[in-house]
Design a protein around this motif. Structure first.
Motif, short mmCIF file in Angstrom:
data_model
loop_
_atom_site.label_atom_id
_atom_site.label_comp_id
_atom_site.label_asym_id
_atom_site.label_seq_id
_atom_site.Cartn_x
_atom_site.Cartn_y
_atom_site.Cartn_z
N VAL A 182 -0.34 1.06 4.17
CA VAL A 182 0.27 0.31 3.07
C VAL A 182 0.28 -1.17 3.41
O VAL A 182 0.74 -1.57 4.48
CB VAL A 182 1.71 0.80 2.81
N VAL A 183 -0.25 -1.98 2.50
CA VAL A 183 -0.25 -3.43 2.67
C VAL A 183 0.39 -4.07 1.45
O VAL A 183 0.43 -3.48 0.37
CB VAL A 183 -1.67 -3.99 2.88
N GLU A 184 0.88 -5.29 1.63
CA GLU A 184 1.59 -5.96 0.55
C GLU A 184 0.66 -6.57 -0.48
O GLU A 184 1.01 -6.68 -1.66
CB GLU A 184 2.49 -7.06 1.14
N SER A 185 -0.54 -6.96 -0.06
CA SER A 185 -1.41 -7.73 -0.94
C SER A 185 -2.86 -7.60 -0.49
O SER A 185 -3.14 -7.18 0.64
CB SER A 185 -1.01 -9.20 -0.91
N PRO A 186 -3.80 -7.98 -1.37
CA PRO A 186 -5.21 -8.02 -0.94
C PRO A 186 -5.43 -8.99 0.21
O PRO A 186 -6.28 -8.73 1.08
CB PRO A 186 -5.94 -8.49 -2.21
N ASP A 187 -4.68 -10.09 0.24
CA ASP A 187 -4.82 -11.02 1.36
C ASP A 187 -4.44 -10.35 2.67
O ASP A 187 -5.13 -10.51 3.69
CB ASP A 187 -3.95 -12.25 1.13
N ALA A 188 -3.35 -9.58 2.66
CA ALA A 188 -2.95 -8.83 3.86
C ALA A 188 -4.02 -7.82 4.25
O ALA A 188 -4.31 -7.62 5.44
CB ALA A 188 -1.61 -8.14 3.62
N GLY A 192 2.96 -8.43 10.33
CA GLY A 192 3.57 -8.43 9.01
C GLY A 192 2.62 -8.02 7.89
O GLY A 192 2.86 -8.32 6.72
N LEU A 193 1.56 -7.30 8.24
CA LEU A 193 0.55 -6.93 7.25
C LEU A 193 0.70 -5.50 6.77
O LEU A 193 0.34 -5.18 5.64
CB LEU A 193 -0.85 -7.10 7.84
N VAL A 194 1.21 -4.62 7.60
CA VAL A 194 1.30 -3.19 7.31
C VAL A 194 2.76 -2.75 7.35
O VAL A 194 3.48 -3.07 8.31
CB VAL A 194 0.48 -2.36 8.33
N SER A 195 3.19 -2.01 6.32
CA SER A 195 4.57 -1.55 6.27
C SER A 195 4.72 -0.05 6.42
O SER A 195 5.81 0.45 6.72
CB SER A 195 5.23 -1.99 4.95
N ASP A 196 3.64 0.70 6.24
CA ASP A 196 3.70 2.16 6.35
C ASP A 196 2.27 2.66 6.49
O ASP A 196 1.31 1.92 6.26
CB ASP A 196 4.38 2.76 5.12
N GLY A 197 2.13 3.92 6.86
CA GLY A 197 0.79 4.44 6.99
C GLY A 197 0.77 5.88 7.46
O GLY A 197 1.79 6.40 7.96
N VAL A 198 -0.37 6.52 7.27
CA VAL A 198 -0.59 7.88 7.77
C VAL A 198 -1.96 7.91 8.43
O VAL A 198 -2.90 7.26 7.97
CB VAL A 198 -0.50 8.94 6.66
#
Length: 470
Positions: A225-231, A307-313
């Motif tokens: 999970v990322v916040e934006s395309p820039d991230a 600060g680019l990724v907030s969650d993931g699998v």
């Protein structure tokens, strides 16, 4: 089969046994944007029969429309206007002629599907790395003629990069036997590259020598999970630096696309309880001695710290990896269920992507209430930027502004150094766009080449270049 007199005379001159019944299977295209026509359908068995067909059609000045798997999305495989053409189907030329595992080369006929080539390579302990959703139907000749892309372009390149040599029949009926297995061959003009991407307007590819690649010892798939395309782009840069060429695919998926999946494919399991704004799907292939899961865990930690990724699998099995990929591959099906106002296959320099997505979204918000599903192959700069009616509204309500929306999107893409056709080709759908925005000198050269190789204009007329512009 009922023929008009002209078709009857032409049919009598064709090789015995090549004719097929004219059915809708040969005159339809994937999105239903064009309805084609056919006077005759011929399915040759070898390049000699292809050559004979082209000689007869050249003498009679009968147009020819090449037909592969029919999966193209820009109308290149159908001819809706003009004299009824002969449809030349490669369906019977579907052999895998030879495999050279030590050379990492596979020789395939044009009618073999991409999946056939992938299966044959796998049987030799290798991979044919071209991968796209339609690979079970799309044929080798078609993907070369459109220079198809897919999800692995980031690492392995598009169809052009995976082809060493071709066998092709030119409009004159002469067979070009250039089925080389060489990585280096500096002997003049590269006619292979000229025919690749020409969409059947300069000749018929009948076979190709294709590049295989080793199967990575370790592979892994994750959705982050990322916040934006820039991230997402910054995360891509980190991934490439950490894995030194090991990133095979890096796909951007918007929350709107996930909403569409939830609405129309509720049984498709999604990994996150709350809907993210953006996610990336990443696949890595690593050499022996490295553990893919550990590499992906390290990327997750690096992305979190930045600060680019907030969650993931991270997929823990082949089944879980397939389920994550199903999310990406089912987005086009969900799009069709919703019904797009306008769809755009675009590419941009990587540094321009985030700004384009931001500015295009703002521009479109001023033009009407609509939903934007932006997704695609972020690693190679190819986005599918599709516009949909607002919830509760229909496509018909946007009919009067549809063309203006596409024009505005393409203008913004070109202003940032991008392309209005990334991986689907020009076909008939984008001929006017090419004439409007193509470099005049390049277009003049293309017309000169077309005139030199196809002086009667019989090869897929109206595709790529308009008949009037020739």
């Amino acid at each position: 089969m009922t023929l008009n007199p002209a078709d009857d005379r032409l049919a009598a001159r064709l090789p015995q046994g090549v004719l097929r019944e004219v059915t809708s299977a040969y005159t339809e295209e994937a999105r239903g944007l064009f309805t084609g026509q056919a006077g005759l359908v011929a399915a040759p068995r070898d390049s000699g029969e292809v050559a004979a067909i082209l000689r007869v059609c050249a003498e009679a000045q009968v147009p020819i429309v090449p037909r592969g798997g029919g999966t193209g999305l820009v109308g290149g495989q159908v001819m809706p206007e003009g004299p009824a053409p002969l449809i030349l189907s490669l369906e019977r030329m579907n052999a895998i002629r030879e495999i050279y595992p030590d050379e990492n080369v596979i020789l395939a006929e044009a009618g073999a599907t991409v999946q056939q080539a992938r299966d044959a390579a796998a049987g030799a302990g290798r991979q044919f790395p071209l991968s796209l959703a339609s690979q079970g139907t799309a044929q080798i000749g078609g993907v070369l003629s459109t220079n198809a892309g897919g999800v692995n372009v980031l690492r392995y390149g598009n169809a052009r990069a995976l082809c060493l040599g071709i066998e092709a029949v030119l409009p004159s009926g002469e067979i070009m036997r250039d089925l080389k297995r060489l990585r280096k061959d500096n002997t003049g003009y590269d006619l292979r590259d000229l025919l690749i991407g020409a969409e059947g307007t300069l000749g018929i590819i009948t076979a190709a020598s294709l590049v295989m690649a080793p199967v990575p010892a370790e592979s892994g798939v994750a959705m982050l999970v990322v916040e934006s395309p820039d991230a997402a782009l910054r995360l891509l840069s980190i991934a490439q630096a950490r894995m030194a060429g090991g990133v095979s695919a890096f796909e951007l998926i918007s929350g709107v696309g996930l909403d569409f999946l939830q609405e129309h494919f509720p049984n498709l399991r999604q990994p996150f309880a709350s809907r993210p704004k953006w996610v990336v799907l990443i696949e890595v292939g690593l050499p022996a001695g490295l553990v893919a899961d550990e590499a992906l865990e390290g990327l997750f930690m690096a992305g979190s710290e930045a600060g680019l990724v907030s969650d993931g699998v991270i997929a823990q099995s082949g089944q879980q990896a397939a389920e994550l990929w199903n999310i990406r591959e089912d987005i086009p099906h969900a799009n069709r269920a919703v019904g797009a106002i306008a769809s755009h296959d675009i590419s941009l320099p990587l540094s321009e992507i985030a700004g384009f997505i931001r500015d295009a979204g703002a521009m479109l918000a001023d033009r009407g209430d609509m939903r934007i599903n932006c997704f695609g192959h972020l690693g190679d700069g190819n986005l599918h930027y599709n516009l949909f009616p607002a919830a509760g509204r229909t496509r018909a309500e946007y009919a009067d502004i549809r063309s203006g929306l596409s024009f505005a999107v393409h203008e913004m893409v070109l202003a940032r150094g991008g392309s209005f056709s990334a991986e689907h080709g020009v076909g008939r759908l984008k001929v006017a766009d090419l004439e409007r925005w193509g470099d005049p000198v390049r277009l003049a050269a293309m017309r000169a080449i077309k005139q030199a190789l196809d002086p009667h204009g019989i090869m897929n007329p109206g595709a790529v270049l308009s008949c009037a512009s020739r």
